[in-house]
Structures are given as structure tokens and as C-alpha cells.
Design an enzyme around this catalytic site. Structure first.
Site, PDB file in Angstrom:
ATOM      1  N   ALA A  27      -5.993  -7.280  13.884  1.00 22.58           N
ATOM      2  CA  ALA A  27      -6.005  -8.501  14.753  1.00 22.58           C
ATOM      3  C   ALA A  27      -4.415  -8.349  15.220  1.00 22.58           C
ATOM      4  CB  ALA A  27      -6.097  -9.627  14.124  1.00 22.58           C
TER       5      ALA A  27
ATOM      6  N   SER B 127       1.047  -1.100   0.042  1.00 15.52           N
ATOM      7  CA  SER B 127      -0.061   0.027  -0.229  1.00 15.52           C
ATOM      8  C   SER B 127       0.854   1.212   0.102  1.00 15.52           C
ATOM      9  CB  SER B 127      -0.924  -0.069   1.059  1.00 15.52           C
ATOM     10  OG  SER B 127      -1.626  -1.024   1.311  1.00 15.52           O
TER      11      SER B 127
ATOM     12  N   THR C 198       1.763  -7.081  13.205  1.00 12.81           N
ATOM     13  CA  THR C 198       1.755  -5.485  13.524  1.00 12.81           C
ATOM     14  C   THR C 198       2.408  -5.343  15.031  1.00 12.81           C
ATOM     15  OG1 THR C 198       0.498  -5.432  11.605  1.00 12.81           O
ATOM     16  CG2 THR C 198       0.918  -3.285  12.960  1.00 12.81           C
TER      17      THR C 198
ATOM     18  N   HIS D 255       1.841 -10.313   5.500  1.00 13.30           N
ATOM     19  CA  HIS D 255       2.528 -10.439   6.718  1.00 13.30           C
ATOM     20  C   HIS D 255       3.989 -10.882   6.244  1.00 13.30           C
ATOM     21  CE1 HIS D 255      -1.232 -11.631   9.202  1.00 13.30           C
ATOM     22  NE2 HIS D 255      -1.502 -10.322   8.750  1.00 13.30           N
TER      23      HIS D 255
HETATM   24  C1  LIG Z   1      -6.305  -6.182   4.238  1.00 13.84           C
HETATM   25  C2  LIG Z   1      -5.263  -6.126   5.461  1.00 13.84           C
HETATM   26  C3  LIG Z   1      -5.602  -6.938   6.414  1.00 13.84           C
HETATM   27  C4  LIG Z   1      -4.424  -7.011   7.418  1.00 13.84           C
HETATM   28  N1  LIG Z   1      -4.749  -7.563   8.558  1.00 13.84           N
HETATM   29  C5  LIG Z   1      -3.834  -7.371   9.707  1.00 13.84           C
HETATM   30  C6  LIG Z   1      -4.157  -7.972  10.824  1.00 13.84           C
HETATM   31  O1  LIG Z   1      -5.290  -8.343  11.072  1.00 13.84           O
HETATM   32  N2  LIG Z   1      -3.212  -7.741  11.834  1.00 13.84           N
HETATM   33  C7  LIG Z   1      -1.854  -7.457  11.620  1.00 13.84           C
HETATM   34  O2  LIG Z   1      -1.161  -7.560  12.311  1.00 13.84           O
HETATM   35  N3  LIG Z   1      -1.422  -6.994  10.158  1.00 13.84           N
HETATM   36  C8  LIG Z   1      -2.251  -7.052   9.266  1.00 13.84           C
HETATM   37  N4  LIG Z   1      -2.042  -6.438   8.233  1.00 13.84           N
HETATM   38  C9  LIG Z   1      -0.831  -5.976   7.998  1.00 13.84           C
HETATM   39  C10 LIG Z   1      -0.547  -4.939   8.237  1.00 13.84           C
HETATM   40  O3  LIG Z   1      -1.309  -3.816   7.807  1.00 13.84           O
HETATM   41  C11 LIG Z   1       0.834  -4.352   8.308  1.00 13.84           C
HETATM   42  O4  LIG Z   1       1.606  -5.231   9.272  1.00 13.84           O
HETATM   43  C12 LIG Z   1       1.136  -3.171   8.944  1.00 13.84           C
HETATM   44  O5  LIG Z   1       0.601  -1.966   8.353  1.00 13.84           O
HETATM   45  C13 LIG Z   1       2.929  -2.993   8.827  1.00 13.84           C
HETATM   46  O6  LIG Z   1       3.187  -1.430   9.340  1.00 13.84           O
HETATM   47  P1  LIG Z   1       4.527  -0.460   8.482  1.00 13.84           P
HETATM   48  O7  LIG Z   1       4.530   0.846   8.995  1.00 13.84           O
HETATM   49  O8  LIG Z   1       5.494  -1.454   8.919  1.00 13.84           O
HETATM   50  O9  LIG Z   1       4.192  -0.883   7.012  1.00 13.84           O
HETATM   51  P2  LIG Z   1       3.096  -0.348   5.969  1.00 13.84           P
HETATM   52  O10 LIG Z   1       1.863  -0.087   6.779  1.00 13.84           O
HETATM   53  O11 LIG Z   1       3.067  -1.093   4.851  1.00 13.84           O
HETATM   54  O12 LIG Z   1       3.513   1.256   5.826  1.00 13.84           O
HETATM   55  C14 LIG Z   1       4.712   1.479   4.914  1.00 13.84           C
HETATM   56  C15 LIG Z   1       4.848   2.775   4.278  1.00 13.84           C
HETATM   57  O13 LIG Z   1       5.942   3.138   3.697  1.00 13.84           O
HETATM   58  C16 LIG Z   1       5.804   3.844   2.559  1.00 13.84           C
HETATM   59  N5  LIG Z   1       7.055   3.967   1.698  1.00 13.84           N
HETATM   60  C17 LIG Z   1       7.623   2.741   0.992  1.00 13.84           C
HETATM   61  N6  LIG Z   1       8.639   2.979   0.297  1.00 13.84           N
HETATM   62  C18 LIG Z   1       8.819   4.364   0.621  1.00 13.84           C
HETATM   63  C19 LIG Z   1       9.648   5.279   0.126  1.00 13.84           C
HETATM   64  N7  LIG Z   1      10.918   4.835  -0.745  1.00 13.84           N
HETATM   65  N8  LIG Z   1       9.619   6.671   0.321  1.00 13.84           N
HETATM   66  C20 LIG Z   1       8.793   7.024   1.337  1.00 13.84           C
HETATM   67  N9  LIG Z   1       7.611   6.275   1.642  1.00 13.84           N
HETATM   68  C21 LIG Z   1       7.775   4.702   1.438  1.00 13.84           C
HETATM   69  C22 LIG Z   1       4.733   3.311   1.761  1.00 13.84           C
HETATM   70  O14 LIG Z   1       3.991   4.244   1.066  1.00 13.84           O
HETATM   71  C23 LIG Z   1       3.591   3.102   3.226  1.00 13.84           C
HETATM   72  O15 LIG Z   1       2.748   3.839   3.273  1.00 13.84           O
HETATM   73  C24 LIG Z   1      -3.077  -6.305   7.206  1.00 13.84           C
HETATM   74  C25 LIG Z   1      -2.665  -5.850   5.981  1.00 13.84           C
HETATM   75  C26 LIG Z   1      -3.626  -5.623   5.096  1.00 13.84           C
HETATM   76  C27 LIG Z   1      -3.743  -4.734   3.755  1.00 13.84           C
END
Ligand SMILES: Cc1cc2nc3c(=O)[nH]c(=O)nc-3n(C[C@H](O)[C@H](O)[C@H](O)COP(=O)(O)OP(=O)(O)OC[C@H]3O[C@@H](n4cnc5c(N)ncnc54)[C@H](O)[C@@H]3O)c2cc1C
Length: 514
Positions: free
Chosen positions: A135, A122, A487, A441
Site C-alpha cells: 500500500a 526482516s 514506504t 511502520h
Molecule cells: C507484512 C508486511 C506488510 C507491510 N505492508 C506495508 C504496506 O502496505 N505499505 C507500506 O508502506 N509499508 C508496509 N510494510 C513496511 C515496509 O515493508 C517497509 O516500510 C519497507 O520495507 C522499509 O524499507 P527499508 O528499505 O527502509 O527497510 P527494510 O525493507 O526493512 O530493509 C532493511 C534491510 O537492512 C538490512 N540490515 C539491517 N541491519 C544491517 C546491517 N548492520 N548490515 C547490513 N544490512 C543490514 C536488513 O537485513 C534489511 O534487509 C509492511 C511490512 C511487512 C513485513
């Protein structure tokens, strides 16, 4: 471009994990300047809100599409039957079957997903955390990182639960919920241990005036999401193209403002990359870092699915249409190397058609499997091709081992056991495994290690080996073979890392390096 080009901490990635770094810095050292950037758009006035909280369906759909990077269109609805067909006929590359709204396939971004055709991302403020199911089970025995002291783990998980607003009371406790959990506990009494019976799923959600409110990065940002904090700046639509380095120090980054096309440099005393498990190693690689474990140990949890119409005899009289939110059948190795979720339709990320309505609710069952974590499973970064953000295109190499395949078969048995305990399957045949990458994940690609022996990317405070001030965040940091949704674990690891950054920035010279 206006605003600071010097900061104390630059955070790349505005998902729940990037937000955690900003919040902890704000709580522990509010005088430190934080610049948080995300490549994607800000979807909601309050940054990082979960799109399920947007009441107008058309507006919600617009927000989902805006998050879908190169796939700017509305997907068809992949009901469970279509997903089953995709899984069984090995259909690949069909976004309507594989990608969930708000995400886009790696293959849409010029990547090659190999055996993970559903590998997805995303790109928006809030990241996948604007679209997730919320979750938040705490990791079980073998899922925890063995070299982190228990007290440290527990304190960090406690803070992570607070930041994500996790509760087991997001759904009201109905008669159906109690009946489901009693049936699950009867069915699984031989494998559930460690004080972790079937119970309500810890969810990052709450009920306000009868309406469910789902936590996104806005909840993690807390007061920072309200604006008006002079030391905190959020820049959407800003891509980090490369990190700037001098010896073992990272001195800042080169950023692209996607709205204006301007490329500029920011100087930072420390940098966090929390850009998801595929793009965090990508950015490190694009910045010339070549740690042997970078992008390796890629771990996607196979996901087995079933659906069942609850047996009316199970339910107390007059229990109504509600199916009790989300129940959790916890991981406990070695007897139960799976993480089970039994979800009512509202909470299920995969729509489930009700083909024969007898008046009792339908629930979806999803069992995530722990698999072998192997160096061979890795991301390859192209020296010639770029993705939609202009970074090196990613190719996935990920193969299920014989042992993984037998764990998946055993997980199907477990789902059948749960289905027998709860009622009548709504689709004929065995439970089925979703196409690779469906878990969303992905883990291990910037994994944490106890020592710098080439098998890890960062130390116990998430600092990248061989650097003084570069930190990583997100599911890629998790080194263990897990089945639980990651997460809350990643947020806990970010809490530990952010505290280490506060200590570092509070003792090192104040000026941003030039
Ligand atoms: C439908 C769905 C259901 C899910 N259900 C669960 C659940 O129930 N429980 C759970 O634990 N997890 C769940 N997940 C996974 C969970 O959303 C992720 O584990 C979590 O969002 C990870 O957080 P993050 O901040 O590490 O990464 P992300 O939320 O993926 O955010 C990363 C961000 O980095 C940005 N980015 C990437 N590259 C660059 C760059 N070069 N420069 C600037 N910005 C950049 C992207 O735009 C993004 O916004 C689900 C995901 C989805 C889509």
C-alpha cells in the site's frame, strides 16, 4: 571475498529504500561505483523479489523462513480471531500470534520490545519489501514534512511512484469495488477533505495475465536487478559492523562476510545506512555517533482492525466473489487523523476466517492512527548485550499517551462506522487494536529536521548532522505524526537524498579516502 573494497557509495541495507539510492545513482551518474550490502540472504535469482510472486508454496515458505533472522521456523497462521485474543488478553512474546511470515520479533533477536511486543524485522535482500502489502498512499496535509517545498515533495513522490511501480489500477475495477467506495464516501463525507475521497488504494503491484505481481526491491533496482552492470555490486549475507570515521567524514565501514566469517574493510566516498528504523540508529550508535535525537521520537502507528461480510444489497447483481481489491479512506487532519484500508482477503496481511458464508465477500478493515511524536519514546542500545548480528541489543521504550488512547477509541468508532456502511461484522464486539508494533511502520528514530538543534538526526537531504558524507534512509527519517503506510514517503525522501549524494560525489575529489 572478491570484488571492490573501494567504492564511491556504500549502501547498508537492501530493502526498497537502499535500492532507491542505488537506482537513482545509476540513473543520474552511472559511472559512480555503488556497493549495496545486506545482512540477509538473497531469496530469489532476481534480487529482492516479493515472495508472494514465488508460485510454489513450499519455496515461498522457505524464502519467508530464510528472512526470519534468528527465528528459522514456520509460524502458525495467526487468524484474526487469534490476533483479537492476543490483543485483548495482552499476550506477548508468542511469535505464532505476533510475527508475520518473513519477519521475526525483536525479542527473538535478544531485544526487549516493551510495549511493542510485535516489533519485528526482516533480514534478507529486499528487506520487509519482500513481504509487504504494497500500500503506497501519498502522505496527506499534516503528514508531509513542512519545511520541504511542495514542488520538491511532489517531484520526489512522482519518482517514488515510478520506482515502486505504484498504480491505482492493480486490481480490476469491479462492481463490488465501486459499491464499497460509494458506501465509504457516503459514510465519511463529513471528514474526507483536501480532494481525497475514498478511492482505490495506490498499490505497488500490477496484474499480468490475470496474476497479481507485487513490487519488491527488484522493481526499484530496475535494470540493476538484471546484473551485468560493472559499477554496481550487491553483496548478500554481509553485515556492516561499524562505520569507519575520521573527523566529520565517514571513510568506509567494517563488514562481516557471514558465509566465510571474514571481516574486511571497505573504503567509500559516501555511505548510506538504510537498515530499517530500528537498526539504522543501532549502527550509528555502534559507530560512536551520539546525536541527542538518535533512536528517539520512535513512532509506531496503533492499528485498529475489524472485518465485515458485505451486505448483499450493496452489491450489483452478479458481482461475483471479488471484493474489489483495496480501498483507501485517506488521512486528512484534523478531522480524520487516521488512514483507512478496506481490503479483500487476498490483499489482507492478516488472514480472516469466514464463519458464516452467505455468498458475499468478506473484507478486512484496518485503520492506522497518527499519534503524538515524543522524545521520550526511544530505543536504548546495550553496551553489553548483542543481537543476532552482533550489534548492540535494542530495548524499546514506547508509551501511548492519554491523547493516543483517545485517538485509538475514536478510530474504533470510525471502523464501526465503516462496518455499518458495508455490511455485517464477522466477529462480535468492538473493533480491536493490534498489539503494539504490529504496524511494521516504525518511524522517527533518525528523523529529519530543518536545523541542527538536537531534535533531529539528519538535514533535509538526509545527511547526518555533523558529518560530511553520511546519509540515512528509511522510515526512521520521517519526523511527522503520520497514519499512512510510510514506504512511498521514505522512497521519496531517499530520491531527494540520492540526488544530493550525486551532486556531492560529482564535485568532490574522485579518489576514495584512505
Ligand atoms: C507484512 C508486511 C506488510 C507491510 N505492508 C506495508 C504496506 O502496505 N505499505 C507500506 O508502506 N509499508 C508496509 N510494510 C513496511 C515496509 O515493508 C517497509 O516500510 C519497507 O520495507 C522499509 O524499507 P527499508 O528499505 O527502509 O527497510 P527494510 O525493507 O526493512 O530493509 C532493511 C534491510 O537492512 C538490512 N540490515 C539491517 N541491519 C544491517 C546491517 N548492520 N548490515 C547490513 N544490512 C543490514 C536488513 O537485513 C534489511 O534487509 C509492511 C511490512 C511487512 C513485513
Amino acid at each position: 571475498m572478491t570484488g571492490p573494497v573501494q567504492t564511491d557509495l556504500l549502501i547498508v541495507g537492501g530493502g526498497p529504500v537502499g535500492a532507491t539510492f542505488a537506482r537513482v545513482l545509476h540513473e543520474q551518474a552511472p559511472h559512480l561505483r555503488v556497493l549495496l550490502i545486506d545482512a540477509g540472504p538473497q531469496l530469489t535469482a532476481r534480487p529482492g523479489q516479493h515472495v508472494k510472486n514465488i508460485p510454489d508454496p513450499a519455496e515461498r515458505e522457505r524464502a519467508q523462513v530464510a528472512s526470519q533472522g534468528p527465528a528459522q521456523y514456520v509460524y502458525g497462521t495467526p487468524a484474526i480471531g487469534a490476533r483479537k485474543a492476543a490483543a485483548e488478553t495482552n499476550v506477548t512474546g508468542r511469535p505464532a500470534l505476533l510475527a508475520r511470515p518473513g519477519t521475526f520479533l525483536l525479542s527473538d533477536a535478544n531485544g526487549e520490545a516493551g510495549q511493542l511486543p510485535a516489533a519485528a524485522l526482516s533480514t534478507n535482500v529486499g528487506g520487509m519489501g519482500a513481504h509487504w502489502t504494497c500500500a503506497c498512499p501519498p502522505p496527506g496535509n499534516a503528514e508531509r514534512i513542512p519545511f520541504l517545498p511542495d514542488a520538491e515533495w511532489d517531484a520526489a513522490l512522482h519518482t517514488a511512484n515510478r520506482l515502486l511501480a505504484v498504480t491505482q489500477a492493480a486490481y480490476p475495477e469491479t462492481g463490488a469495488a465501486v459499491a464499497i467506495r460509494e458506501a465509504l464516501n457516503r459514510a465519511f463525507k463529513d471528514v474526507l477533505a483536501g480532494g481525497r475521497p475514498a478511492q482505490p488504494m495506490p498499490l505497488a503491484a500490477r496484474t499480468e495475465h490475470g496474476v497479481r505481481v507485487w513490487s519488491g526491491a527488484d522493481v526499484v533496482l530496475g535494470p540493476l536487478a538484471d546484473g551485468g552492470h560493472p559499477t554496481f555490486t550487491l553483496r548478500p549475507e554481509t553485515v556492516c559492523q561499524t562505520l569507519l570515521r575520521s573527523g566529520e567524514r565517514v571513510t568506509g565501514a567494517r563488514l562481516l562476510d557471514r558465509a566465510s566469517g571474514e571481516v574486511y574493510e571497505v573504503q567509500a566516498r559516501a555511505v548510506v545506512v538504510a537498515a530499517d528504523a530500528l537498526r539504522t540508529p543501532q549502527l550509528l550508535w555502534a559507530s560512536g555517533l551520539r546525536l541527542p535525537a538518535l533512536g528517539h521520537y520512535l513512532n509506531d502507528q496503533p492499528q485498529v482492525l475489524g472485518a465485515v461480510q458485505l451486505d448483499p444489497r450493496l452489491l450489483p447483481a452478479g458481482s461475483g466473489p471479488a471484493a474489489g481489491g483495496v480501498s483507501w479512506v485517506p488521512f486528512h487532519a484534523p478531522a480524520h487523523p487516521y488512514h483507512g484500508q478496506v481490503m479483500e482477503l487476498e490483499a489482507s496481511p492478516v488472514p480472516i476466517p469466514v464463519e458464516h458464508d452467505t455468498g458475499t465477500p468478506v473484507v478486512g478493515l484496518g485503520w492506522f492512527c497518527a499519534r503524538e511524536v515524543r522524545f521520550e519514546d526511544h530505543l536504548e542500545f546495550s553496551a553489553t548485550r548483542t543481537d543476532d548480528l552482533g550489534l548492540p541489543a535494542v530495548t524499546v521504550h514506547h508509551t501511548l499517551t492519554e491523547r493516543d488512547l483517545s485517538v485509538i477509541e475514536a478510530a474504533k468508532d470510525e471502523v464501526e462506522r465503516a462496518m455499518r456502511a458495508l455490511g455485517r461484522p464477522i466477529a462480535a464486539g468492538r473493533p480491536f487494536v493490534l498489539p503494539g508494533g504490529s504496524s511494521l511502520h516504525y518511524q522517527g528514530t533518525t528523523r529529519m529536521g530543518e536545523r541542527d538543534d538536537g531534535s533531529s538526526v539528519c538535514d533535509a537531504s538526509s545527511r547526518v548532522w555533523g558529518t560530511e558524507n553520511l546519509y540515512v534512509g528509511g522510515n526512521g527519517v520521517i519526523p511527522t505524526s503520520t497514519a499512512c503506510n510510510p514506504t512511498v514517503t521514505s522512497v521519496a525522501l531517499a530520491v531527494l537524498a540520492a540526488s544530493a549524494i550525486v551532486r556531492q560525489l560529482s564535485t568532490s575529489p574522485q579518489a576514495a579516502p584512505v
